[in-house]
Design a protein around this motif. Sequence first.
Motif, PDB file in Angstrom:
ATOM      1  N   ALA A  50      48.495  35.145  39.594  1.00  0.00           N
ATOM      2  CA  ALA A  50      49.169  35.925  38.543  1.00  0.00           C
ATOM      3  C   ALA A  50      48.688  37.369  38.571  1.00  0.00           C
ATOM      4  O   ALA A  50      49.481  38.308  38.493  1.00  0.00           O
ATOM      5  CB  ALA A  50      48.917  35.307  37.175  1.00  0.00           C
ATOM      6  N   GLU A  51      47.391  37.541  38.705  1.00  0.00           N
ATOM      7  CA  GLU A  51      46.810  38.891  38.742  1.00  0.00           C
ATOM      8  C   GLU A  51      47.379  39.709  39.899  1.00  0.00           C
ATOM      9  O   GLU A  51      47.636  40.906  39.765  1.00  0.00           O
ATOM     10  CB  GLU A  51      45.293  38.762  38.880  1.00  0.00           C
ATOM     11  CG  GLU A  51      44.577  40.046  39.152  1.00  0.00           C
ATOM     12  CD  GLU A  51      43.155  39.818  39.620  1.00  0.00           C
ATOM     13  OE1 GLU A  51      42.570  40.778  40.125  1.00  0.00           O
ATOM     14  OE2 GLU A  51      42.636  38.694  39.501  1.00  0.00           O
ATOM     15  N   GLN A  52      47.607  39.075  41.020  1.00  0.00           N
ATOM     16  CA  GLN A  52      48.123  39.777  42.195  1.00  0.00           C
ATOM     17  C   GLN A  52      49.648  39.793  42.247  1.00  0.00           C
ATOM     18  O   GLN A  52      50.237  40.198  43.243  1.00  0.00           O
ATOM     19  CB  GLN A  52      47.542  39.145  43.460  1.00  0.00           C
ATOM     20  CG  GLN A  52      46.049  39.327  43.533  1.00  0.00           C
ATOM     21  CD  GLN A  52      45.424  38.578  44.696  1.00  0.00           C
ATOM     22  OE1 GLN A  52      46.079  37.837  45.428  1.00  0.00           O
ATOM     23  NE2 GLN A  52      44.141  38.764  44.871  1.00  0.00           N
ATOM     24  N   HIS A  57      57.209  36.073  43.287  1.00  0.00           N
ATOM     25  CA  HIS A  57      57.829  35.941  44.607  1.00  0.00           C
ATOM     26  C   HIS A  57      58.087  34.489  44.985  1.00  0.00           C
ATOM     27  O   HIS A  57      58.354  34.188  46.138  1.00  0.00           O
ATOM     28  CB  HIS A  57      56.947  36.605  45.664  1.00  0.00           C
ATOM     29  CG  HIS A  57      56.737  38.060  45.412  1.00  0.00           C
ATOM     30  ND1 HIS A  57      57.733  38.995  45.605  1.00  0.00           N
ATOM     31  CD2 HIS A  57      55.663  38.730  44.941  1.00  0.00           C
ATOM     32  CE1 HIS A  57      57.268  40.192  45.278  1.00  0.00           C
ATOM     33  NE2 HIS A  57      56.020  40.051  44.881  1.00  0.00           N
ATOM     34  N   THR A  58      58.010  33.597  44.004  1.00  0.00           N
ATOM     35  CA  THR A  58      58.238  32.182  44.260  1.00  0.00           C
ATOM     36  C   THR A  58      59.543  31.751  43.602  1.00  0.00           C
ATOM     37  O   THR A  58      60.144  32.500  42.832  1.00  0.00           O
ATOM     38  CB  THR A  58      57.084  31.322  43.698  1.00  0.00           C
ATOM     39  OG1 THR A  58      57.125  31.367  42.271  1.00  0.00           O
ATOM     40  CG2 THR A  58      55.734  31.813  44.207  1.00  0.00           C
ATOM     41  N   ARG A 106      44.114  42.015  32.056  1.00  0.00           N
ATOM     42  CA  ARG A 106      45.306  42.824  31.754  1.00  0.00           C
ATOM     43  C   ARG A 106      46.420  42.540  32.763  1.00  0.00           C
ATOM     44  O   ARG A 106      47.585  42.361  32.398  1.00  0.00           O
ATOM     45  CB  ARG A 106      44.955  44.308  31.748  1.00  0.00           C
ATOM     46  CG  ARG A 106      46.095  45.213  31.285  1.00  0.00           C
ATOM     47  CD  ARG A 106      45.724  46.685  31.384  1.00  0.00           C
ATOM     48  NE  ARG A 106      45.370  47.092  32.722  1.00  0.00           N
ATOM     49  CZ  ARG A 106      46.242  47.274  33.719  1.00  0.00           C
ATOM     50  NH1 ARG A 106      47.518  47.072  33.530  1.00  0.00           N
ATOM     51  NH2 ARG A 106      45.835  47.650  34.909  1.00  0.00           N
ATOM     52  N   LYS A 107      46.076  42.445  34.035  1.00  0.00           N
ATOM     53  CA  LYS A 107      47.087  42.188  35.067  1.00  0.00           C
ATOM     54  C   LYS A 107      47.735  40.813  34.900  1.00  0.00           C
ATOM     55  O   LYS A 107      48.938  40.655  35.125  1.00  0.00           O
ATOM     56  CB  LYS A 107      46.472  42.315  36.456  1.00  0.00           C
ATOM     57  CG  LYS A 107      46.192  43.738  36.858  1.00  0.00           C
ATOM     58  CD  LYS A 107      45.577  43.776  38.237  1.00  0.00           C
ATOM     59  CE  LYS A 107      45.344  45.195  38.709  1.00  0.00           C
ATOM     60  NZ  LYS A 107      44.761  45.192  40.061  1.00  0.00           N
ATOM     61  N   ILE A 108      46.962  39.817  34.504  1.00  0.00           N
ATOM     62  CA  ILE A 108      47.516  38.484  34.270  1.00  0.00           C
ATOM     63  C   ILE A 108      48.498  38.535  33.099  1.00  0.00           C
ATOM     64  O   ILE A 108      49.608  37.997  33.181  1.00  0.00           O
ATOM     65  CB  ILE A 108      46.394  37.461  34.022  1.00  0.00           C
ATOM     66  CG1 ILE A 108      45.572  37.272  35.300  1.00  0.00           C
ATOM     67  CG2 ILE A 108      46.962  36.126  33.520  1.00  0.00           C
ATOM     68  CD1 ILE A 108      44.262  36.551  35.093  1.00  0.00           C
ATOM     69  N   ALA A 109      48.103  39.197  32.020  1.00  0.00           N
ATOM     70  CA  ALA A 109      48.987  39.328  30.855  1.00  0.00           C
ATOM     71  C   ALA A 109      50.250  40.108  31.218  1.00  0.00           C
ATOM     72  O   ALA A 109      51.353  39.761  30.775  1.00  0.00           O
ATOM     73  CB  ALA A 109      48.241  40.013  29.711  1.00  0.00           C
ATOM     74  N   GLU A 110      50.108  41.133  32.031  1.00  0.00           N
ATOM     75  CA  GLU A 110      51.276  41.912  32.456  1.00  0.00           C
ATOM     76  C   GLU A 110      52.220  41.084  33.323  1.00  0.00           C
ATOM     77  O   GLU A 110      53.439  41.263  33.263  1.00  0.00           O
ATOM     78  CB  GLU A 110      50.841  43.179  33.193  1.00  0.00           C
ATOM     79  CG  GLU A 110      50.264  44.216  32.265  1.00  0.00           C
ATOM     80  CD  GLU A 110      49.700  45.434  32.995  1.00  0.00           C
ATOM     81  OE1 GLU A 110      49.485  45.363  34.225  1.00  0.00           O
ATOM     82  OE2 GLU A 110      49.467  46.444  32.318  1.00  0.00           O
TER      83      GLU A 110
END
Length: 181
Positions: A50-52, A57-58, A106-110
Amino acid sequence: MKQGRAAQRAEFARRADGFIMDTTGMAGIQHYLDRLAVTPDTTAVLSTWAEQQLLRHTTRRRIVFLLREPAAAYRSMCDPERHGDIAEQYGGPDSWYAVFYAERWRKIAEEYLALRAVGWDVSLWSYEHLPDCARRDGYGEIVTQWRLSAPRLRPALRDETIDLIRTCTSEVRKALGIPDW
């Protein structure tokens, strides 16, 4: 200490009941998600994916995001029995490691917000309200034994560290709309 690729693959296989990740990129991720979809009693923690921003893309469109208030999640992660050794390598819980963790959170939430915005069937489960969230989405049976553990931010974290984490995540926390965060 950073692991090599072979050690990372072995650790993934250990945690994924022997599943060997295909190293050809998104096809391997899709294959793993397809395997999870046919085993409904299996869960997977895919926070790094999720972070990345790999989930977008799935072809899998039903995803549950579980997030805890970021300062409480960081304090829990820094427990010696969890990942405290990693925090110690960077100077302990009250080090710049807190910024690194806040950025990952933050990246996971985004990723959740981005997938929701394009119409995916995503749910956000707040750790602090986990039983209510699970019941809302028809999964109440998986949380019958669950008990909330108090965040106990202090004395494990200094006020400055708590404020730093909350400052780094404030905008996305507001966008998530969980009132007691």
